[in-house]
Motif scaffolding. Structure first.
Motif, PDB file in Angstrom:
ATOM      1  N   LYS A   1      59.546  90.045 122.647  1.00 52.92           N
ATOM      2  CA  LYS A   1      60.698  90.226 121.965  1.00 52.92           C
ATOM      3  C   LYS A   1      60.611  91.518 121.410  1.00 52.92           C
ATOM      4  N   TRP A   2      59.461  91.944 120.480  1.00 41.64           N
ATOM      5  CA  TRP A   2      59.434  93.109 119.580  1.00 41.64           C
ATOM      6  C   TRP A   2      59.413  94.459 120.411  1.00 41.64           C
ATOM      7  N   TYR A   3      58.731  94.142 121.673  1.00 43.48           N
ATOM      8  CA  TYR A   3      58.586  95.361 122.728  1.00 43.48           C
ATOM      9  C   TYR A   3      60.058  95.527 123.159  1.00 43.48           C
ATOM     10  N   ARG A   4      60.635  94.623 123.419  1.00 44.30           N
ATOM     11  CA  ARG A   4      62.150  94.825 123.894  1.00 44.30           C
ATOM     12  C   ARG A   4      62.796  95.551 122.983  1.00 44.30           C
ATOM     13  N   GLU A   5      62.821  95.167 121.767  1.00 49.57           N
ATOM     14  CA  GLU A   5      63.489  95.832 120.699  1.00 49.57           C
ATOM     15  C   GLU A   5      63.026  97.412 120.616  1.00 49.57           C
ATOM     16  N   LYS A   6      61.985  97.661 120.900  1.00 48.92           N
ATOM     17  CA  LYS A   6      61.412  98.960 120.728  1.00 48.92           C
ATOM     18  C   LYS A   6      61.827  99.927 122.003  1.00 48.92           C
ATOM     19  N   ALA A   7      62.124  99.244 122.997  1.00 46.76           N
ATOM     20  CA  ALA A   7      62.715 100.002 124.078  1.00 46.76           C
ATOM     21  C   ALA A   7      64.020 100.274 123.915  1.00 46.76           C
ATOM     22  N   MET A   8      64.658  99.202 123.246  1.00 49.48           N
ATOM     23  CA  MET A   8      66.292  99.575 123.054  1.00 49.48           C
ATOM     24  C   MET A   8      66.352 100.621 121.912  1.00 49.48           C
ATOM     25  N   ALA A   9      65.378 100.646 121.239  1.00 47.69           N
ATOM     26  CA  ALA A   9      65.328 101.753 120.162  1.00 47.69           C
ATOM     27  C   ALA A   9      64.975 103.133 120.336  1.00 47.69           C
ATOM     28  N   PHE A  10      64.578 103.158 121.654  1.00 46.22           N
ATOM     29  CA  PHE A  10      63.923 104.541 122.194  1.00 46.22           C
ATOM     30  C   PHE A  10      65.105 105.636 122.428  1.00 46.22           C
ATOM     31  N   LEU A  11      64.651 106.719 121.882  1.00 41.50           N
ATOM     32  CA  LEU A  11      65.558 107.975 121.646  1.00 41.50           C
ATOM     33  C   LEU A  11      65.197 108.989 122.509  1.00 41.50           C
ATOM     34  N   TYR A  12      65.861 109.444 123.506  1.00 38.14           N
ATOM     35  CA  TYR A  12      65.488 110.440 124.523  1.00 38.14           C
ATOM     36  C   TYR A  12      65.491 111.836 123.953  1.00 38.14           C
ATOM     37  N   GLY A  13      64.347 112.419 123.897  1.00 38.08           N
ATOM     38  CA  GLY A  13      64.601 113.882 123.570  1.00 38.08           C
ATOM     39  C   GLY A  13      64.303 114.015 122.044  1.00 38.08           C
ATOM     40  N   VAL A  14      64.174 113.039 121.039  1.00 32.54           N
ATOM     41  CA  VAL A  14      63.901 112.783 119.827  1.00 32.54           C
ATOM     42  C   VAL A  14      62.669 112.494 119.404  1.00 32.54           C
ATOM     43  N   PRO A  15      61.865 113.443 118.483  1.00 27.47           N
ATOM     44  CA  PRO A  15      60.168 113.194 118.277  1.00 27.47           C
ATOM     45  C   PRO A  15      60.401 112.119 117.284  1.00 27.47           C
ATOM     46  N   LEU A  16      59.237 111.660 117.286  1.00 27.05           N
ATOM     47  CA  LEU A  16      59.087 110.324 116.315  1.00 27.05           C
ATOM     48  C   LEU A  16      58.662 110.805 115.147  1.00 27.05           C
ATOM     49  N   VAL A  17      58.706 110.011 114.127  1.00 29.70           N
ATOM     50  CA  VAL A  17      57.945 110.413 112.733  1.00 29.70           C
ATOM     51  C   VAL A  17      56.387 110.757 112.866  1.00 29.70           C
ATOM     52  N   GLN A  18      55.913 111.601 112.439  1.00 30.95           N
ATOM     53  CA  GLN A  18      54.511 111.896 112.762  1.00 30.95           C
ATOM     54  C   GLN A  18      53.651 110.605 112.422  1.00 30.95           C
ATOM     55  N   ASP A  19      52.961 110.150 113.213  1.00 31.32           N
ATOM     56  CA  ASP A  19      51.837 109.115 113.228  1.00 31.32           C
ATOM     57  C   ASP A  19      52.767 107.785 113.118  1.00 31.32           C
ATOM     58  N   LYS A  20      53.879 107.872 113.461  1.00 31.65           N
ATOM     59  CA  LYS A  20      54.703 106.403 113.296  1.00 31.65           C
ATOM     60  C   LYS A  20      55.227 105.974 114.715  1.00 31.65           C
ATOM     61  N   ASP A  21      55.912 104.892 114.733  1.00 38.17           N
ATOM     62  CA  ASP A  21      56.471 104.232 115.858  1.00 38.17           C
ATOM     63  C   ASP A  21      57.826 104.314 115.689  1.00 38.17           C
ATOM     64  N   TYR A  22      58.492 105.193 114.914  1.00 38.42           N
ATOM     65  CA  TYR A  22      59.937 105.366 114.645  1.00 38.42           C
ATOM     66  C   TYR A  22      60.442 106.324 114.556  1.00 38.42           C
ATOM     67  N   TYR A  23      62.006 106.731 114.358  1.00 37.88           N
ATOM     68  CA  TYR A  23      62.558 108.050 114.276  1.00 37.88           C
ATOM     69  C   TYR A  23      63.206 108.408 112.855  1.00 37.88           C
ATOM     70  N   ASP A  24      63.286 109.398 112.460  1.00 38.07           N
ATOM     71  CA  ASP A  24      63.974 109.881 111.350  1.00 38.07           C
ATOM     72  C   ASP A  24      65.538 110.210 111.784  1.00 38.07           C
ATOM     73  N   THR A  25      66.414 109.639 111.575  1.00 35.55           N
ATOM     74  CA  THR A  25      67.664 110.151 112.370  1.00 35.55           C
ATOM     75  C   THR A  25      68.794 110.580 111.170  1.00 35.55           C
ATOM     76  N   SER A  26      68.312 110.735 110.011  1.00 33.06           N
ATOM     77  CA  SER A  26      69.153 111.206 108.694  1.00 33.06           C
ATOM     78  C   SER A  26      69.836 112.593 109.065  1.00 33.06           C
ATOM     79  N   GLY A  27      69.348 113.309 109.976  1.00 36.15           N
ATOM     80  CA  GLY A  27      69.742 114.551 110.282  1.00 36.15           C
ATOM     81  C   GLY A  27      70.832 114.367 111.546  1.00 36.15           C
ATOM     82  N   MET A  28      70.718 113.452 112.155  1.00 31.40           N
ATOM     83  CA  MET A  28      71.694 113.131 113.369  1.00 31.40           C
ATOM     84  C   MET A  28      72.957 112.458 113.065  1.00 31.40           C
ATOM     85  N   THR A  29      73.926 112.941 114.069  1.00 32.92           N
ATOM     86  CA  THR A  29      75.423 112.211 113.691  1.00 32.92           C
ATOM     87  C   THR A  29      75.224 111.038 114.723  1.00 32.92           C
TER      88      THR A  29
END
Length: 252
Positions: free
Chosen positions: A34-62
């Protein structure tokens, strides 16, 4: 009265607290399917991950940019054994013009890197897959009320030319992507809800995907359907070229 009202409010607060705790517990159980599914749903195409992390910084995105980058519309994960090795298969689809569709090759490449180089824990290999919908071949007998439907299945009042076909398509779309199963008896119940349909009978049903055909035997989830079928791609579409409906007038 005041005491009783206070106890009632307190019970409601405890219910809210319990729900919040259950949510936190569920979120803490990482590295489950279930956790892996949630990570798939959170995938952002063309957006880099936070350095050495498995999540994104979307603070600068609309919000519009985030919505555009979220290309995975649905996903399902489960363990499989392939060539003697255990894998976590991840079925994914995107949405094109309101319909499920396979991800593009470059999108799948990015998703594979996302999982196997940044998200998956040591020892886990994630195998992302995407594909066209499994096709459903049906032969039906539909006993109908001649006061409502015509011999071709259209409504006599002219409001709907293919109500039975529309109901089948709607039923297939309602099947859950993650754990959904096509159940023929449930399909018959759904078709019976069409005004003017008295008794729908599925005479025979087949499904196929990929390079297989409807007569293939010995392959899971391909060929004749006895009662239950799971779509390999996670979703299924009606094969109109192979659809045969025999409309039979019948009075209750």
């Amino acid at each position: 009265y005041i005491f009783a009202f206070s106890i009632s409010v307190l019970e409601q607060y405890w219910d809210i607290f319990k729900a919040e705790i259950e949510t936190l517990i569920a979120q803490s159980r990482i590295h489950t399917p279930k956790w892996y599914r949630e990570k798939a749903m959170a995938f952002l195409y063309g957006v880099p991950l936070v350095q050495d992390k498995d999540y994104y910084d979307t603070s600068g995105m609309t919000l519009a940019q985030i919505a555009t980058a979220k290309i995975v519309s649905n996903a399902a994960s489960f363990r499989v054994v392939q060539n003697g090795f255990g894998l976590l298969r991840m079925k994914v689809v995107r949405t094109v013009d309101g319909e499920y569709a396979p991800l593009l090759p470059e999108q799948m490449t990015a998703l594979n890197v996302y999982f196997n180089e940044h998200v998956a824990d040591a020892g886990t290999i994630v195998y992302p897959t995407t594909g066209e919908a499994d096709l459903l071949k049906l032969k039906l007998d539909v006993y109908y009320d001649a006061l409502i439907l015509a011999t071709d299945g259209s409504r006599l009042d002219g409001t709907e030319p293919t109500p039975v076909i529309n109901k089948i398509k709607s039923f297939l779309k309602s099947i859950d992507f993650e754990n959904g199963k096509l159940i023929l008896s449930e399909l018959e119940k759904s078709i019976k809800q069409v005004p003017g349909v008295n008794y729908p009978v599925v005479q025979v049903a087949y499904s196929k995907y990929g390079a297989y055909d409807y007569t293939t035997t010995g392959v899971q989830n391909v060929g004749v359907i006895n009662e239950i079928r799971v779509a390999d791609a996670g979703y299924m579409k009606l094969d109109l070229d192979e659809l045969l409906i025999n409309y039979i007038p019948y009075s209750e």
